[in-house]
Structures are given as C-alpha cells and as structure tokens.
Design an enzyme around this catalytic site. Structure first.
Site, short mmCIF file in Angstrom:
data_model
loop_
_atom_site.label_atom_id
_atom_site.label_comp_id
_atom_site.label_asym_id
_atom_site.label_seq_id
_atom_site.Cartn_x
_atom_site.Cartn_y
_atom_site.Cartn_z
N HIS A 24 18.02 15.22 5.84
CA HIS A 24 18.39 16.77 6.03
C HIS A 24 17.53 17.68 4.75
O HIS A 24 16.75 18.53 4.59
CB HIS A 24 19.92 17.24 5.84
CG HIS A 24 20.20 18.76 6.29
ND1 HIS A 24 21.62 19.08 6.58
CD2 HIS A 24 19.59 19.84 6.87
CE1 HIS A 24 21.17 20.48 6.60
NE2 HIS A 24 20.10 20.86 6.67
N GLU B 40 24.82 8.53 6.80
CA GLU B 40 23.92 8.94 5.35
C GLU B 40 22.10 9.17 5.12
O GLU B 40 22.01 9.71 4.60
CB GLU B 40 24.39 7.91 4.34
CG GLU B 40 26.30 7.65 3.93
CD GLU B 40 26.85 8.58 3.83
OE1 GLU B 40 26.33 9.71 3.00
OE2 GLU B 40 27.88 9.03 4.24
#
Length: 713
Positions: A497, A491
C-alpha cells in the site's frame, strides 16, 4: 606489494570465499532424485532462504553508513542531531505559515508533517526494535522531544488561525487535506476559549497516562494462592512458592477443567484495572463533549469510511442479526465435539471455542500442521509475493545488500520495489526473525512516507515489516506455519500500500488514511494467500521443490474458514462493546462489567461467565478506542474487491492496475467513502457492508462442504 600485504589480501579473500560458499550452494539448488536437470530457486528465494549474518572482517573493507542509510545515525548520538534539525526546520515553517506565505498553506503543513514524521516514525521504530540499549534510549529521547514539538503545534493559536483563514479565503490548496489538518487541530480543542482548551489538554494527558497503565496491567500474569486452584489441574500452571501463576486463558489446552480454571482465574475482576478503564472512558467522553461531539465514538469515527458512530452501530446490528443462526450452527457442532470428550458436560462455554476450533481444523486437515510448513519456506513465500507483484502490478521485489551500519540487526533483509516502467518505488526492510528483547508481534512500520518534492521528483517510501519467525540457520530455511504465511501476506499488504501509493502529500500517503480503510489492502492480500490457484504457484517443498499435493492444498485453504460465523460473531461482540463504552451512554458511568454483560447477551451466542471481567484484559480499548470495528469494515470492503475483481481470475493484470490506480495510489488523499464508491461503483452503506460479510461466510461454508463433504444438511 609487500609479502605481508599479499598475505593479508589472500587471507581476506579466503575468508570472503568461505562466507559466500553457502550462498552459492543454495543458489544452485538441489538435484531432484531421478532427474537429469537441476531445480533452482530464484535469486529472491535464495536470499530469503538463507538467514543473513554479520561478516565483521568483510564489512571492515566497505564504506560504512548509518541506520536506514542515514549518515547521522552511524552513532546513536545522531538522534540528537536529527531532532535538532527537525526542530529548527519546524520553527522556520511556523514562521513562514504565520507571516504572509507565498505558497498554499497545505504545502507548508505537509512539509511540517514530513519533517517531524521522518524523525518521530524512525525513532519510534528504533526504540522498539533496536537490540542495543543506547540506541533504543537515544531514540526514545528523540520521540519524547518530537512529541513535545507536536504538542506545541497542536496548541499554537497563530498556526491554527493561519490555516483556518486560508481555508476561508480559498488559498489553502488541497481542500480535503486542509480540512484534515483543521480537524487534527480541533481534536485538541484549539478553537475553544482558554478554560475549556486547557481542560482538553489536561484530559488528553490523563487519557495517555491511564491508557499506558491499563495496557501494562492487561498483560500482567495473575498470581493466586494454590488453595484457589483445583488440585487436579495445578500441574498445568507454573508455581512460585505457595502461589500459582496464571499467564493466559490456556485456550488450546486439552483438559476442560484446566481451561475453565485458567479462564476464571486470569479474567477475574481487577479493581485497579476497573478504575483505570473507567477513568479513561470518562475522560474521553468529557473531552469529546467539550469539543462539540455527542460522544467519543463520533469524534473518533469522523472522516472514516463509516463517517458516524450511528452508521457503525447500524452495521453491527445488521451483521449480528445475519450471524445469529450461522453462529448457532457452529456452536452446536462444537458442543457435539465436547460431549464426545466430556459426556458429563452439557454446555459449551467461552473457554471451549478456541480449543474445539483448533481441534476441528486439525481433524479436517487430516495431517499434522507441521506437515504443511516444508512447503512454505520463507524464500518460497517471498517468491509467491514477488509473483503476485509482477503479475498484478508489473513490479519486482529485488533483494539488496546493505552497507555496514544500515541495519539494526544482522539478520534483516532489504528489498527494492522496482516497477517495470516507473523504476524504483521504495524500499522494504524485512525484520522477520525472533531475537531476545524483540516484541513478539507482527506489524508494519512507516519510516518515511511518500511525497512529491518541489523539484518534481518523488520522495520514495521506506517501511519495515516485522515478524517473529524461528529457524533459518544452517540446518535450513525458516519454514512457516500456515498462520504465519497469512501474517506475512497481511503485513506485505500494508507495505505494498505504501509502495504503490503516489499521493502528492506525505500526510495522506499510503497507509496514512482512515483506520477502516487502511486494513483493506492487507486483508485483500490474505485472500490471495487463501486461494488455491495462487498458493499452488509457490507452495513447494523446500528440499525437493515438489508442489504441495492437491488434496492438502484444497484442505488447507478451505480449513482457514472453519467456524467462520462464530469467530465473526465474536468480533462483532468486541466491536459492539467498544462502541458501548465510547457511545452516548458513557456519560452515565457505572460498572464496565455490567455493560459487558448486557452487550454479550445481545451480540454473542455464549453466556457471560459470572465473576469475570474480560474487558480488563482488552488492551485494544486503549489503542483502538471506538475503532475496533475497523477490521470488520475493511474485511467487508476487501471481500467486495476480491469477489468483483479477482475471484474469477486472481492474477489478472488489468484488475491489479485498476486496484492500484483507482484505490491504492491515493492513500488518504480522498475521502474514503468517495474513493470506495467510485472504485466499487456501489454505495458504501452499513447494509451493503454487512451483506458483503454474510455473502463471504456463505461462500466459504459452501466451499468447506464441497472440500470436506461435511454438509450440515
């Protein structure tokens, strides 16, 4: 100052000092036995090794804000204000787009997307996560209202034509983004005549309704008469009167008969689920056909890394062939284990594989799983993530104190993500502990996407990481099982990202990209969490700060890949079934179990169990329709990245910088095939990706043989 005010000041100060005392004790750490010095945790580890709690008296002295620092959300009624503001802004932007705009069309559309997503994404998270019903209800109302606005936009002929015409004239701005917006429109059939367009809208509504009902039914426990359950295994199940309640497949139960009974009863065919699934599949196929696609899979996979359903099928077929002998060896090893336990049973069945995989890992680790957890305190794991961020990207995770009202639960952490030269990149809220009513799932939520603003500044992303950990109370920090460490890193990969992305437009920022690309950063971070050279840097006992013994460390990292071929073959089977249901043959209809039987025979090494309908419990058919393969593709890409860039030197700054600037920063702003081809300097073909996964399996098999000395030769 009066005596009363002095007394009040002293009282408040005393309370504050008492509240802060446990933190100061943890900050100074524990003295190692026989050592003259003091071993300390970092400030980040200290913060995460202490579970936050509410401080009512302390908070009354501080300025109050709303959820996620939005002043409107001091009260749940603020959702109405946010919704109305978004609707008013949407109307203004529609007017601008359809009446001689003076700026590129994609800029207007991205502002539309940003305006709606900042309310819809926030409301969707609050609806799921907020423990107070009035907040959750207000958020749900906002979700419904914004969904209505989106539906209106998707069927707004004038808006579609304005975008289409600007693309033809070459005045749309970013061509790739303009085409993505057009494709979003055309998925709703807006380019069609009135009759077919209305049919597409009706089919979309039917798919939504049947999908929700199917998902609810997929998780529903099975109630069966006691007489249908063998007497020798009834004690393994809960009962209500004359009924036995079967709530799952009991995959890790040590009693073979109980595993078999649970599998057959829980996965027995359900006529209602069959009707819902068939209805949804037929509706998807009809909708895709009306919109000009051969099948729903072609519609779903367009603009992805794989680009066409034919490429996905080719990838799965090549990988399936490569896996056959490798998975067969796994099954033979499991069958040997089964015969030692139950000599009278000669066949390995579907209900056996999770149990024997778990048992083999436990035996190979040579210690109890709980013996690893003390080396993975939550603070220690966050220290490990911070170490990775600093060494790879030059960014630091800094714990920030929240204002009263900013969080939906008192035990949430807030991280500022700060680059050594660029400054603040965004914020990550960490909702990591279990609580009543909270979904038991590990996931990542985008609250606000990144976006370049008209004044040249950047709208920093805001995300949430959600886990369901226990512990973290006065008895000590939360201690993570090895699997939870992998989930945390996974996660965190999604969150990073978003943080590292710097796409110009919100609609394609961070994780807003093709599904089979979005999982690449998260799977890649799992490889770091399985690399001994990385784990060695942060796996330390939460009390003594001693590192994990080397033998334990090597066994743990290697054991994660035990029976990897059979597990991957199962994922190929699931993916192939998903493609079958959404492929060209969907037009033929028929019983979904018949299709399952044929696909299982072709793609999986264990036989179909008669009178079962496993697909009636496969809720991913709704959420990942025709895209279940995406995890395999992302894993193939992630392995290609890892083996080329990080395997030899996992903490190399140059490799981290290249990953960020050549891949992560773009999000979905470039076509995924083009993006990956340029970064990896290779053609992204079905064969190349299938061979990458085969190479990964063989690498881990060799490492397992080396670490455990259990070569099959």
């Amino acid at each position: 100052m009066t005596i009363a005010s002095i007394y009040l000041f002293v009282l408040v100060l005393t309370v504050i000092m008492k509240l802060l005392k446990p933190l100061s004790l943890l900050r100074h750490g524990r003295r190692r036995q026989g050592s003259q010095g003091v071993s300390t945790w970092s400030p980040l580890a200290t913060a995460f090794n202490t579970r936050p709690n509410s401080r009512p008296m302390f908070e009354t002295l501080r300025e109050r804000t709303g959820l996620f620092n939005k002043p409107e959300l001091i009260s749940f009624e603020g959702f109405h204000a946010l919704k109305e503001q978004a609707i008013a802004a949407t109307d203004r932007l529609i007017e601008e787009a359809t009446s001689s705009p003076t700026r590129p069309m994609v800029e207007i559309f991205d502002e539309l997307s940003d305006t709606l997503c900042k309310v819809a994404d926030l409301a969707e998270f609050v609806r799921i996560a907020h423990p107070q019903p009035h907040f959750a209800s207000a958020a749900e109302d906002a979700c419904i209202s914004i969904s209505g606005v989106v539906e209106k936009l998707n069927t707004h002929k004038g808006l579609y034509e304005a975008l289409r015409d600007s693309v033809k004239r070459g005045t749309s701005g970013d061509q790739h983004l303009a085409e993505l917006f057009l494709f979003d429109f055309e998925q709703s059939g807006i380019q069609l005549e009135d009759g077919p367009r209305k049919r597409v809208v009706a089919l979309n509504d039917l798919i939504l309704q049947t999908g929700q009902r199917f998902m609810a039914g997929a998780a529903k426990p099975r109630r069966v008469p006691r007489s249908l359950v063998p007497q020798n295994v009834r004690q393994f199940f809960s009962t209500e009167g004359e009924s036995v309640i079967v709530s799952g497949v009991y995959a890790e139960c040590g009693e073979a008969a109980a595993r078999e009974a649970a599998y057959r009863l829980y996965l027995a065919p359900d006529p209602h689920q069959e009707r819902l699934l068939s209805t949804a599949l037929q509706a998807r196929h009809e909708m895709a056909s009306i919109c000009g696609f051969q099948c729903y899979a072609d519609r779903a996979i367009k603009a992805s890394t794989m680009e066409t359903a034919a490429n996905v099928r080719q990838f799965l077929d090549i990988l399936s062939d490569n896996l056959y002998d490798r998975a067969k060896m796994d099954f033979e090893s499991m069958l040997k284990m089964k015969k030692l336990e139950t000599p009278y049973q000669n066949d390995l069945m579907c209900w056996d594989t999770p149990y024997f995989t778990h048992k083999a890992k436990t035996q190979l680790l040579n210690v109890a799983n709980s013996d690893f957890s003390p080396y993975f305190s939550l603070g220690g794991c966050m220290e490990g993530l911070n170490m990775l961020c600093q060494e790879l990207y030059g960014i630091t995770l800094k714990s920030e104190e929240m204002l009263p009202g900013e969080s939906w639960s008192p035990d949430v952490y807030k991280l500022a993500v700060v680059h050594e030269t660029e400054g603040l990149l965004g914020h990550i809220y960490c909702d990591l502990y279990e609580r009543p009513g909270k979904p038991h799932q590990d996931c990542h939520f985008t609250i606000q996407g990144g976006k370049l603003l008209p004044d040249g500044t950047y709208q920093n992303p805001i995300v949430v990481i959600m886990l369901s950990l226990s512990g973290g109370h006065r008895s000590g920090p939360a201690l993570l099982p090895a699997g939870a460490v992998d989930n945390l890193f996974h996660e965190a990969g999604h969150a990073l990202h978003s943080m590292l992305g710097r796409a110009r437009h919100q609609h394609v920022a961070g994780t807003r990209c093709a599904t089979d690309l979005a999982e690449v950063p998260s799977v890649l971070l799992e490889y770091f969490a399985s690399c001994p050279r990385v784990v060695r840097r942060f796996a330390r006992h939460f009390q003594t700060r001693e590192p994990m013994p080397e033998d334990m460390l090597q066994r743990l990292c290697a054991s994660k890949h035990l029976f990897g071929a059979s597990e991957m073959q199962l994922q190929v089977f699931y993916s192939a079934l998903d493609q079958k249901y959404h492929g060209p043959d969907a037009r033929l209809g028929g019983c979904t179990t018949d299709a399952l039987r044929r696909v299982q025979k072709q793609y999986y090494g264990l036989p179909y169990v008669e009178n079962t309908a496993w697909q009636h419990r496969f809720s991913h058919l709704v959420g990942y329709g025709a895209k279940y393969y995406s995890y395999l593709i992302s894993r193939a890409v992630a392995w290609s990245v890892w083996s080329r860039e990080f395997a030899a030197q996992p903490l190399r700054r140059a490799a981290g910088g290249r990953l960020r600037h050549a891949l992560l920063r773009h999000g979905g702003a470039r076509p995924p095939q083009e993006l990956l081809r340029d970064y990896l300097d290779m053609e992204i073909t079905p064969n190349a990706l299938a061979m990458a996964l085969t190479e990964e399996l063989d690498y881990h098999k060799e490492n397992l043989d080396r670490v455990f000395k259990i070569s099959e030769k």
